[in-house]
Design an enzyme around this catalytic site. Structure first.
Site, mmCIF file in Angstrom:
data_model
loop_
_atom_site.group_PDB
_atom_site.id
_atom_site.type_symbol
_atom_site.label_atom_id
_atom_site.label_comp_id
_atom_site.label_asym_id
_atom_site.label_seq_id
_atom_site.Cartn_x
_atom_site.Cartn_y
_atom_site.Cartn_z
ATOM 1 N N ASP A 1 0.941 -1.301 0.055
ATOM 2 C CA ASP A 1 -0.036 -0.127 0.039
ATOM 3 C C ASP A 1 0.863 1.091 0.004
ATOM 4 O OD1 ASP A 1 -2.776 1.183 0.220
ATOM 5 O OD2 ASP A 1 -1.947 1.908 2.281
ATOM 6 N N GLU B 1 1.812 -0.454 -4.986
ATOM 7 C CA GLU B 1 0.488 0.808 -5.328
ATOM 8 C C GLU B 1 1.594 2.213 -5.626
ATOM 9 O OE1 GLU B 1 -3.255 3.047 -3.944
ATOM 10 O OE2 GLU B 1 -1.892 2.385 -2.446
#
Length: 544
Positions: free
Chosen positions: A228, A288
């Site tokens: 993330d 990401e």
């Protein structure tokens, strides 16, 4: 010619012990290079205990469906203990399971059953920040300024009279300032919600704890991680003011003046992450990374950093032939000269679903069918978001049910991401369509979705679910998909066409009218091609 939706020979499935099993996928340590990953947003995939919230038992119950669909691997969003200020991306303990979702024994069972079905399992790693309920942050609040406990986070004195102003001008991705003041007068940094304080990766204790978390899950047998905010973690020395930006959200184009993301120091973190992965052959990580600059993005997939990086250019491209071709070209240019293949995404839990982006209704669905063949024809890895294979649209939810922190943090001016997070419909004619044993779910499901359910589409050879199943089977079985290069071919105006080294030709028609099919054998089409033409908003796969 083979009409669209004609089932392919399902030789890659076989019955064993009464359960539909898929022959194991690639045993190569580089299995991820051309894998199709299926993103499971835990709360919205399947509810196993009847509380209206998706969970690990729900995922376990649907593993045979995912094996039959033909994906290679799963990405499961955070299922760790969390107060759910950002639905799990505020992690209170990264080495346990949130009781709403199950427990560690349930996760271990899920992992074992997925592996038995030939499915690899990757999970979210959330290194940039913790929950404000994490024991470290609670200790930091109880400790004095300058203490070792506070040094794990980014606490600073304020500016102005009595330190009453934030330490700098950084905005939060979710709206408002990126700083919150604590009772003793100091401020702490949170690029996201105040409940998600940023960790200080200049502190050796922080990176060591991340490595411990990785080993905890790798030792259990997970196959990798989705990282993330992989362009976060590092912050510039002194935390200087940043250039004011018109769009400060996570999905914006983060220019060099945005000090919150893509600082050079982040690459040292990724080298540490890669070193741990290298201790576990066959594991991988995908980042990401919301960056528009191809060269900056390429730095994350160097030899000693991430194996994959999401390239969101296809996801953000308009349904326009020039925009799509440019997105593909830039994505391939990003990985050129790196060890990584391209990594393609059409939808995820942070963006409007592509059926809706492409116009919604019948038009959006027709385009989504074509986009599926485009995405799965491209060289590299692909990510499918749960419900993509059903043609799920965004849902116009009433304000009173919205839960995304963006809604409140923006002063209720931005509705946030809930519309693309509505639960998956499985069967039946009324909410909750087999998602749960109860009709009311954590986000409400609309009336009128009977035809959208998995059960309805499995029985319809012309459904988008059947198209995905056939596409994934063809991609797995056909040598035409070999190679990581792409050659652009001449195509009619308003169309794009390319050939893969193995011989696959993909033609996408956005011209507004039907075009003649090229010479070749039709493998699969998103619309009927029995008359020798490809309709507008349609795609076809061919070989010589």
């Amino acid at each position: 010619m083979q009409p669209a939706g004609t089932p392919l020979d399902p030789h890659h499935f076989h019955a064993r012990g009464g359960t539909l099993q898929r022959a194991a996928g690639s045993t190569s340590p580089d299995w991820w290079r051309d894998a199709v990953f299926y993103q499971i947003y835990v709360r919205s995939f399947a509810d196993g205990n009847g509380d209206g919230v998706g969970d690990l038992p729900g995922i376990r119950s649907r593993l045979p469906y995912l094996a039959e669909l033909g994906v290679d691997a799963l990405w499961i969003t955070p299922f760790y203990p969390s107060p759910m200020a950002d639905h799990g991306y505020d992690v209170a303990d990264p080495r346990d399971v949130e009781p709403v979702f199950g427990d560690l024994a349930e996760f271990d069972a899920l992992l074992a059953e997925a592996h038995a079905l030939g499915l690899r399992v990757t999970i979210d790693l959330v290194p940039n920040h913790s929950s404000d309920q994490h024991e470290w942050f609670q200790a930091a609040l109880a400790a004095a300024p300058g203490s070792p406990e506070r040094a794990r986070y980014l606490f600073r004195d304020g500016r102005g009279p009595d330190g009453a102003e934030p330490p700098n001008n950084w905005p939060s991705v979710f709206g408002g300032p990126a700083w919150t003041r604590v009772p003793d007068g100091q401020w702490y940094l949170h690029i996201f919600a105040p409940e998600q304080p940023d960790l200080n990766f200049a502190n050796p204790e922080v990176i060591a704890d991340l490595e411990e978390t990785m080993r905890f899950w790798l030792d259990r047998g997970v196959d990798g991680f989705r990282i993330d905010v992989a362009h976060g973690m590092a912050k510039p020395e002194g935390l200087p003011d940043m250039v004011p930006l018109e769009d400060t959200g996570l999905l914006a184009d983060h220019a060099p003046g945005d000090h919150r993301f893509d600082q050079d120091g982040v690459h040292a973190v990724h080298r540490r992450i890669r070193a741990v992965l290298d201790e576990y052959p066959g594991t991988m990580a995908v980042g990401e990374i919301w960056l528009q600059d191809d060269d900056r993005l390429a730095q994350y997939i160097r030899e000693d950093e991430l194996q994959l990086a999401f390239n969101f250019k296809l996801l953000t491209a308009e349904w326009d032939v020039d925009a799509l071709r440019l997105a593909i070209t830039h994505s391939l240019e990003t990985v050129a000269g790196t060890p990584a293949p391209a990594c393609w995404v059409l939808s995820n839990h942070d963006r409007p679903r592509h059926v809706t982006r492409y116009g919604g209704g019948a038009v959006g669905l027709r385009r989504a069918r074509a986009a599926a063949l485009l995405q799965l024809a491209l060289p590299g890895a692909a990510y499918v978001y749960n419900g993509d294979e059903l043609g799920m649209p965004d849902v116009d939810l009433p304000e009173e049910v919205l839960q995304d922190p963006i809604w409140e943090r923006s002063g209720r001016t931005e509705r946030g991401r809930d519309a693309c997070r509505v639960p998956v419909p499985w069967s039946g004619t009324e909410p909750s369509y087999g998602f749960s044993s109860r009709p009311d779910t954590w986000l409400p499901m609309p009336e009128g979705w009977a035809a959208l359910t998995v059960a309805a589409q499995l029985g319809d050879p012309s459904s988008i679910q059947s198209l995905y199943r056939n596409a994934l089977a063809t991609r797995r079985a056909s040598a035409a998909f070999a190679g990581e290069e792409l050659e652009w071919l001449p195509a009619p105006d308003g169309c794009l066409a390319f050939r893969r080294p193995g011989g696959l030709v993909c033609l996408l028609n956005l011209s507004g009218a039907a075009v003649p099919l090229p010479e070749g054998r039709v493998l699969l089409a998103s619309a009927d091609v029995g008359d020798g033409t490809l309709a507008d908003d349609a795609a076809v796969w061919l070989t010589a």
